[in-house]
Design a protein around this motif. Structure first.
Motif, PDB file in Angstrom:
ATOM      1  N   ARG A 120      31.163  44.951  37.736  1.00 32.70           N
ATOM      2  CA  ARG A 120      32.404  44.367  37.207  1.00 32.70           C
ATOM      3  C   ARG A 120      33.617  45.020  37.876  1.00 32.70           C
ATOM      4  N   GLN A 121      33.526  46.326  38.098  1.00 31.32           N
ATOM      5  CA  GLN A 121      34.630  47.035  38.750  1.00 31.32           C
ATOM      6  C   GLN A 121      34.810  46.530  40.175  1.00 31.32           C
ATOM      7  N   GLN A 122      33.707  46.307  40.881  1.00 38.84           N
ATOM      8  CA  GLN A 122      33.798  45.778  42.240  1.00 38.84           C
ATOM      9  C   GLN A 122      34.409  44.385  42.228  1.00 38.84           C
ATOM     10  N   ALA A 123      34.009  43.576  41.253  1.00 39.61           N
ATOM     11  CA  ALA A 123      34.585  42.237  41.137  1.00 39.61           C
ATOM     12  C   ALA A 123      36.075  42.321  40.825  1.00 39.61           C
ATOM     13  N   ASP A 124      36.464  43.292  40.000  1.00 40.33           N
ATOM     14  CA  ASP A 124      37.877  43.504  39.704  1.00 40.33           C
ATOM     15  C   ASP A 124      38.653  43.874  40.965  1.00 40.33           C
ATOM     16  N   ASP A 125      38.030  44.683  41.847  1.00 41.99           N
ATOM     17  CA  ASP A 125      38.679  45.070  43.101  1.00 41.99           C
ATOM     18  C   ASP A 125      38.919  43.850  43.990  1.00 41.99           C
ATOM     19  N   ILE A 126      37.976  42.912  43.970  1.00 46.28           N
ATOM     20  CA  ILE A 126      38.139  41.685  44.749  1.00 46.28           C
ATOM     21  C   ILE A 126      39.302  40.868  44.215  1.00 46.28           C
ATOM     22  N   VAL A 127      39.344  40.725  42.897  1.00 45.73           N
ATOM     23  CA  VAL A 127      40.424  39.978  42.256  1.00 45.73           C
ATOM     24  C   VAL A 127      41.769  40.650  42.538  1.00 45.73           C
ATOM     25  N   ALA A 128      41.808  41.987  42.476  1.00 44.56           N
ATOM     26  CA  ALA A 128      43.049  42.716  42.731  1.00 44.56           C
ATOM     27  C   ALA A 128      43.492  42.550  44.179  1.00 44.56           C
ATOM     28  N   GLY A 129      42.529  42.553  45.105  1.00 45.32           N
ATOM     29  CA  GLY A 129      42.872  42.350  46.505  1.00 45.32           C
ATOM     30  C   GLY A 129      43.503  40.994  46.730  1.00 45.32           C
ATOM     31  N   ALA A 130      42.965  39.975  46.063  1.00 48.72           N
ATOM     32  CA  ALA A 130      43.535  38.624  46.170  1.00 48.72           C
ATOM     33  C   ALA A 130      44.922  38.577  45.543  1.00 48.72           C
ATOM     34  N   ARG A 131      45.038  39.195  44.372  1.00 48.06           N
ATOM     35  CA  ARG A 131      46.315  39.186  43.647  1.00 48.06           C
ATOM     36  C   ARG A 131      47.422  39.898  44.423  1.00 48.06           C
ATOM     37  N   ASP A 132      47.076  41.039  45.041  1.00 50.86           N
ATOM     38  CA  ASP A 132      48.069  41.859  45.732  1.00 50.86           C
ATOM     39  C   ASP A 132      48.260  41.450  47.195  1.00 50.86           C
ATOM     40  N   ARG A 137      41.338  45.139  51.494  1.00 48.16           N
ATOM     41  CA  ARG A 137      40.679  45.521  50.238  1.00 48.16           C
ATOM     42  C   ARG A 137      39.799  44.383  49.739  1.00 48.16           C
ATOM     43  N   TYR A 138      40.308  43.165  49.816  1.00 47.41           N
ATOM     44  CA  TYR A 138      39.558  41.989  49.369  1.00 47.41           C
ATOM     45  C   TYR A 138      38.230  41.886  50.121  1.00 47.41           C
ATOM     46  N   LEU A 139      38.287  41.971  51.441  1.00 47.88           N
ATOM     47  CA  LEU A 139      37.094  41.781  52.261  1.00 47.88           C
ATOM     48  C   LEU A 139      36.098  42.924  52.082  1.00 47.88           C
ATOM     49  N   GLU A 140      36.596  44.157  52.015  1.00 51.32           N
ATOM     50  CA  GLU A 140      35.692  45.299  51.852  1.00 51.32           C
ATOM     51  C   GLU A 140      35.018  45.276  50.479  1.00 51.32           C
ATOM     52  N   ALA A 141      35.790  44.935  49.455  1.00 54.67           N
ATOM     53  CA  ALA A 141      35.208  44.855  48.112  1.00 54.67           C
ATOM     54  C   ALA A 141      34.213  43.705  48.020  1.00 54.67           C
ATOM     55  N   ASP A 142      34.531  42.602  48.662  1.00 57.11           N
ATOM     56  CA  ASP A 142      33.639  41.435  48.675  1.00 57.11           C
ATOM     57  C   ASP A 142      32.314  41.777  49.346  1.00 57.11           C
ATOM     58  N   GLN A 143      32.388  42.451  50.498  1.00 52.82           N
ATOM     59  CA  GLN A 143      31.173  42.847  51.217  1.00 52.82           C
ATOM     60  C   GLN A 143      30.329  43.792  50.372  1.00 52.82           C
TER      61      GLN A 143
END
Length: 229
Positions: A120-132, A137-143
């Motif tokens: 869930r935290q990793q998914a939150d990082d993806i959402v935060a990368g998109a938001r910000d 950050r988005y791509l690294e968290a997604d991978q």
């Protein structure tokens, strides 16, 4: 001359490798996302100044990217970001569709709920990368998220194949999606996938992964998608 070597002599090589990885990761993310558009020239000296490093790790990083067909060497000029063909993008997506959706369906049957908070935290990082608007950050968290899920099936070869295919995927329309509903929607799909896995719903997990990969030839390639997709 003697050939004796102290342990301290190894450290610069380790540092170069570390810098090389940092440069490759940053440039790779910029190319994958479309921030560095196809055709853009990249100068090794200029990049070295930007990263405040010597030219050696930058050149090594660019040669690694050349092996991935992300750039091509241009004599006396540097490296040019390659054009990604629709056929190449489509072929990569087709292979991913054969591997990743069925893998998520299988995972739903054996999903380890103890790992859910971390995912869930990793998914939150993806959402935060998109938001910000932080595409690195988005791509690294997604991978990290998708490889962590794939690894739970206990097949290292599958993880290796998925990592390689994802590493080849170019999302040249991603940068243009900043501050868009599409980027936010694709980010939220990671939580939706976790919801399906938590319920043990393999059918929905497969469908979500199929749709998610479809963005590589749709939204993330700068093309429209119908709501049905």
């Amino acid at each position: 001359m003697g050939v004796a070597m102290s342990m301290s002599a190894i450290r610069p090589a380790e540092e170069r490798l570390s810098l090389r990885a940092q440069v490759e990761r940053a440039v790779s993310a910029a190319i994958i996302s479309g921030e560095l558009a196809p055709g853009t020239m990249i100068s090794v000296p200029t990049l070295a100044v930007q990263f405040n490093v010597s030219a050696t790790p930058v050149r090594e990083a660019m040669l690694d990217l050349e092996k991935r067909d992300f750039v091509e060497a241009v004599r006396n000029k540097g490296f040019r970001v390659t054009v990604v063909s629709e056929a190449s993008l489509r072929n990569t997506a087709q292979i991913r569709q054969l591997l990743e959706p069925p893998a998520m369906a299988d995972l739903a049957e054996v999903f380890d709920h103890e790992s859910l908070p971390e995912l869930r935290q990793q998914a939150d990082d993806i959402v935060a990368g998109a938001r910000d608007g932080d595409l690195t950050r988005y791509l690294e968290a997604d991978q990290a998220f998708h490889l962590a899920l794939t690894a739970k099936l206990g097949n290292p070869l599958l993880v290796e194949l998925v990592a390689d295919l994802r590493g080849r995927t170019r999302l040249v329309g991603l940068a243009a999606m900043l501050d868009s509903q599409q980027l936010d929607r694709s980010a939220v799909e990671h939580h939706e996938l976790l919801d399906a896995l938590e319920r043990g719903d393999g059918v929905v997990a497969r469908e979500l992964m199929h749709r998610h990969i479809g963005h590589t030839t749709g939204w993330w390639a700068g093309k429209p998608e119908s709501d049905a997709e």
